[in-house]
Design an enzyme around this catalytic site. Structure first.
Site, PDB file in Angstrom:
ATOM      1  N   ARG A 169      20.113  16.680  -2.090  1.00  0.00           N
ATOM      2  CA  ARG A 169      21.427  17.287  -1.926  1.00  0.00           C
ATOM      3  C   ARG A 169      21.215  18.771  -1.591  1.00  0.00           C
ATOM      4  O   ARG A 169      20.110  19.288  -1.718  1.00  0.00           O
ATOM      5  CB  ARG A 169      22.223  17.157  -3.221  1.00  0.00           C
ATOM      6  N   SER A 228      22.833  21.542  -2.975  1.00  0.00           N
ATOM      7  CA  SER A 228      23.179  22.590  -3.934  1.00  0.00           C
ATOM      8  C   SER A 228      21.940  23.447  -4.223  1.00  0.00           C
ATOM      9  O   SER A 228      20.804  22.974  -4.068  1.00  0.00           O
ATOM     10  CB  SER A 228      23.689  21.973  -5.240  1.00  0.00           C
ATOM     11  N   LYS A 275      18.998  12.860 -14.701  1.00  0.00           N
ATOM     12  CA  LYS A 275      20.274  12.711 -15.411  1.00  0.00           C
ATOM     13  C   LYS A 275      21.385  12.176 -14.518  1.00  0.00           C
ATOM     14  O   LYS A 275      22.299  11.528 -14.993  1.00  0.00           O
ATOM     15  CB  LYS A 275      20.668  14.092 -15.955  1.00  0.00           C
ATOM     16  N   ASP A 276      21.306  12.464 -13.226  1.00  0.00           N
ATOM     17  CA  ASP A 276      22.353  12.040 -12.293  1.00  0.00           C
ATOM     18  C   ASP A 276      22.130  10.639 -11.749  1.00  0.00           C
ATOM     19  O   ASP A 276      22.945  10.143 -10.972  1.00  0.00           O
ATOM     20  CB  ASP A 276      22.435  13.010 -11.103  1.00  0.00           C
ATOM     21  N   LEU A 320      31.393  14.021 -20.450  1.00  0.00           N
ATOM     22  CA  LEU A 320      32.050  13.361 -21.590  1.00  0.00           C
ATOM     23  C   LEU A 320      31.289  13.624 -22.878  1.00  0.00           C
ATOM     24  O   LEU A 320      31.878  13.786 -23.945  1.00  0.00           O
ATOM     25  CB  LEU A 320      32.116  11.857 -21.356  1.00  0.00           C
ATOM     26  N   ARG A 321      29.958  13.654 -22.764  1.00  0.00           N
ATOM     27  CA  ARG A 321      29.129  13.923 -23.943  1.00  0.00           C
ATOM     28  C   ARG A 321      29.393  15.330 -24.482  1.00  0.00           C
ATOM     29  O   ARG A 321      29.632  15.515 -25.674  1.00  0.00           O
ATOM     30  CB  ARG A 321      27.645  13.773 -23.558  1.00  0.00           C
ATOM     31  N   ARG A 322      29.376  16.314 -23.597  1.00  0.00           N
ATOM     32  CA  ARG A 322      29.596  17.682 -24.081  1.00  0.00           C
ATOM     33  C   ARG A 322      31.008  17.831 -24.623  1.00  0.00           C
ATOM     34  O   ARG A 322      31.218  18.490 -25.642  1.00  0.00           O
ATOM     35  CB  ARG A 322      29.347  18.691 -22.949  1.00  0.00           C
ATOM     36  N   ARG A 363      34.474  20.957 -13.027  1.00  0.00           N
ATOM     37  CA  ARG A 363      33.307  20.517 -12.243  1.00  0.00           C
ATOM     38  C   ARG A 363      32.840  21.580 -11.263  1.00  0.00           C
ATOM     39  O   ARG A 363      33.314  22.695 -11.275  1.00  0.00           O
ATOM     40  CB  ARG A 363      33.641  19.215 -11.505  1.00  0.00           C
ATOM     41  N   ARG A 410      30.947  27.130 -11.489  1.00  0.00           N
ATOM     42  CA  ARG A 410      31.377  27.100 -12.895  1.00  0.00           C
ATOM     43  C   ARG A 410      31.261  28.482 -13.530  1.00  0.00           C
ATOM     44  O   ARG A 410      32.138  28.900 -14.282  1.00  0.00           O
ATOM     45  CB  ARG A 410      30.525  26.101 -13.680  1.00  0.00           C
ATOM     46  N   CYS A 442      30.292   4.474 -17.636  1.00  0.00           N
ATOM     47  CA  CYS A 442      30.227   5.940 -17.591  1.00  0.00           C
ATOM     48  C   CYS A 442      31.366   6.580 -18.372  1.00  0.00           C
ATOM     49  O   CYS A 442      31.715   7.729 -18.141  1.00  0.00           O
ATOM     50  CB  CYS A 442      30.249   6.502 -16.172  1.00  0.00           C
TER      51      CYS A 442
HETATM   52  N1  LIG Z   1      25.415  16.606 -13.430  1.00  0.00           N
HETATM   53  C1  LIG Z   1      24.960  17.851 -12.970  1.00  0.00           C
HETATM   54  C2  LIG Z   1      23.581  18.173 -13.416  1.00  0.00           C
HETATM   55  N2  LIG Z   1      22.559  17.310 -13.239  1.00  0.00           N
HETATM   56  C3  LIG Z   1      21.425  17.878 -13.744  1.00  0.00           C
HETATM   57  C4  LIG Z   1      21.775  19.132 -14.214  1.00  0.00           C
HETATM   58  C5  LIG Z   1      20.880  20.108 -14.857  1.00  0.00           C
HETATM   59  C6  LIG Z   1      19.412  19.912 -14.679  1.00  0.00           C
HETATM   60  C7  LIG Z   1      18.825  18.787 -15.480  1.00  0.00           C
HETATM   61  O1  LIG Z   1      19.376  18.333 -16.495  1.00  0.00           O
HETATM   62  O2  LIG Z   1      17.725  18.372 -15.076  1.00  0.00           O
HETATM   63  C8  LIG Z   1      23.134  19.318 -13.997  1.00  0.00           C
HETATM   64  C9  LIG Z   1      23.954  20.508 -14.320  1.00  0.00           C
HETATM   65  C10 LIG Z   1      24.181  20.691 -15.801  1.00  0.00           C
HETATM   66  O3  LIG Z   1      24.270  19.728 -16.578  1.00  0.00           O
HETATM   67  O4  LIG Z   1      24.280  21.844 -16.205  1.00  0.00           O
END
Ligand SMILES: NCc1[nH]cc(CCC(=O)O)c1CC(=O)O
Length: 309
Positions: free
Chosen positions: A11, A13, A85-86, A132-134, A151, A157, A244
Site C-alpha cells: 500500500r 501509506s 495485524k491487517d 474495536l479492541r481499543r 480512521r 489521526r 471482525c
Molecule cells: N490497522 C492499521 C494498522 N495496522 C498496523 C498498524 C501499526 C503497525 C503494526 O501493528 O505492525 C496500524 C496502525 C495502528 O494500529 O496504529
C-alpha cells in the site's frame, strides 16, 4: 540468475512504504544484492479509499489486501509486504504468509493532547480510535469516556488530534517507531492492562504457495520466534472471529522452543471480559492458539457473543 528486479507489492501509506523499504533492505543485505534489484510497487486498496466508516462496517480486513493479492495471484508481483495485524485469518487459495520480520514493540501508545495518561483524562472527554479492541479496553478502564470512531493514516489521526477533534488517541507504538515518531506517545500502555491486537508490531511477507524461487529468497529474512508467536495469535483469532466485530487481544512470545500466550475477549462496552493463558511447544504454535480460542469461548459461554453480534 535473476536479472529483472523482484516486484514487491505494498500500500502507499507512509507506514506501508517504511515497511516495504525495511523488507527490501533486509533482503538486499541477506543476499548481497543491490537495492535496485527490488522494485516497490504501490497499490491503492479499497481500505485506503474509504476512510469515513469503520472497517467492520465496510467489510473487514480483506479490504486492505484484495487488490494486492489479485496481483500476486496473476504474477504481476513476486511478493507483498503487510502489517500482519491487517491480514485476514483466511488468505485466498494459493497464497501464504511465508516470512515475518523481527517483531517491533508490541505496545499501544496513548497520545494525549492535554492529559498525558489514559487514567489521568478528565471525566467525559472524547478519545478517538477505530479499533474495536481499543474502544472496549478504553471503556473497561474508563467507562465515562466518550469513544468515537476515528480512521485514517497515522498522520491524519495525529492532525485531527492536534486540531482538537479528540482529546486523545491510541496508536501502535510499532508504527510510530517505524515512522520515526518515537516522541509522539505520551504514555506506553502496559500490555497486561491493555493487551495488543493479535499480530501487532509484526511485518509479514505474503507470497505464492509453491513458488520456491521466491520463498527461498524470503526464508533468509524470516524470524522464527516472530513467526511462531504470530501463528499462535492468528490461530486464536481464527477460532474466535468470523465477523471482525469482537474485541480480541492476544500476545504470544516464543524463545524458539517454548511458547506462552495470553488472550482476552471483551464485550464492546468493555463491561465484561475473559482471559485465557496457554503454554506449550513453539512447534505447536497455531494449534495452541486455536486451543486457547476454544477455551476462552467455553469460558465466555454462548450468551457472550450473542449479546451484540
Ligand atoms: N490497522 C492499521 C494498522 N495496522 C498496523 C498498524 C501499526 C503497525 C503494526 O501493528 O505492525 C496500524 C496502525 C495502528 O494500529 O496504529
Amino acid at each position: 540468475m535473476q536479472t529483472k528486479p523482484f516486484r514487491i507489492g505494498t500500500r502507499g501509506s507512509p507506514l506501508a512504504l517504511a515497511q516495504a523499504h525495511e523488507t527490501r533492505d533486509r533482503l538486499a543485505a541477506a543476499h548481497g544484492l543491490a537495492p535496485e534489484m527490488f522494485e516497490v510497487v504501490i497499490l491503492s486498496t479499497k481500505g485506503d479509499r474509504i476512510t469515513d466508516r469503520s472497517l467492520a462496517e465496510i467489510g473487514g480486513k480483506g479490504l486492505f489486501t484484495e487488490e494486492i493479492e489479485q496481483q500476486l495471484l496473476s504474477g504481476e508481483l513476486d511478493f507483498a509486504v503487510h502489517s500482519s495485524k491487517d491480514m485476514p485469518t483466511k488468505l485466498p487459495d494459493g497464497l501464504c504468509l511465508s516470512a515475518f520480520l523481527p517483531r517491533e514493540d508490541i505496545r499501544d501508545a496513548f497520545i494525549g493532547r492535554t492529559a498525558k495518561k489514559l487514567l489521568e483524562l478528565p471525566q467525559g472527554v472524547t478519545v478517538g480510535s477505530s479499533s474495536l479492541r481499543r474502544q472496549a479496553l478504553i471503556r473497561r478502564l474508563r467507562p465515562d469516556i466518550n469513544v468515537i470512531t476515528y480512521r485514517g493514516q497515522v498522520e491524519t489521526r495525529l492532525r485531527k488530534l492536534a486540531e482538537g477533534q479528540v482529546d486523545a488517541t491510541l496508536l501502535a507504538y510499532a508504527g510510530l517507531k517505524r515512522l520515526g515518531m518515537t516522541d509522539v506517545p505520551t504514555e506506553l500502555l502496559d500490555p497486561q492492562e491493555f493487551p495488543p491486537a493479535p499480530a501487532q508490531g509484526a511485518i509479514c511477507i505474503e507470497s505464492r504457495i509453491g513458488d520456491s524461487r521466491i520463498n527461498d529468497l524470503l526464508a533468509a529474512i524470516d524470524d522464527p520466534r516472530t513467526h511462531e508467536a504470530v501463528a499462535c495469535e492468528r490461530g486464536f483469532l481464527a477460532t474466535l472471529d468470523g465477523s471482525c466485530r469482537t474485541p480480541i487481544a492476544g500476545l504470544a512470545t516464543s524463545d524458539g522452543t517454548h511458547l506462552s500466550f495470553s488472550g482476552m475477549i471483551l464485550t464492546p462496552d468493555g463491561q465484561t471480559h475473559h482471559r485465557v493463558t496457554i503454554e506449550g511447544r513453539a512447534t505447536d504454535a497455531e494449534a495452541l492458539g486455536q486451543k486457547a480460542g476454544e477455551e476462552i469461548r467455553a469460558k465466555a459461554g454462548p450468551g457472550f457473543f450473542a449479546s451484540w453480534t
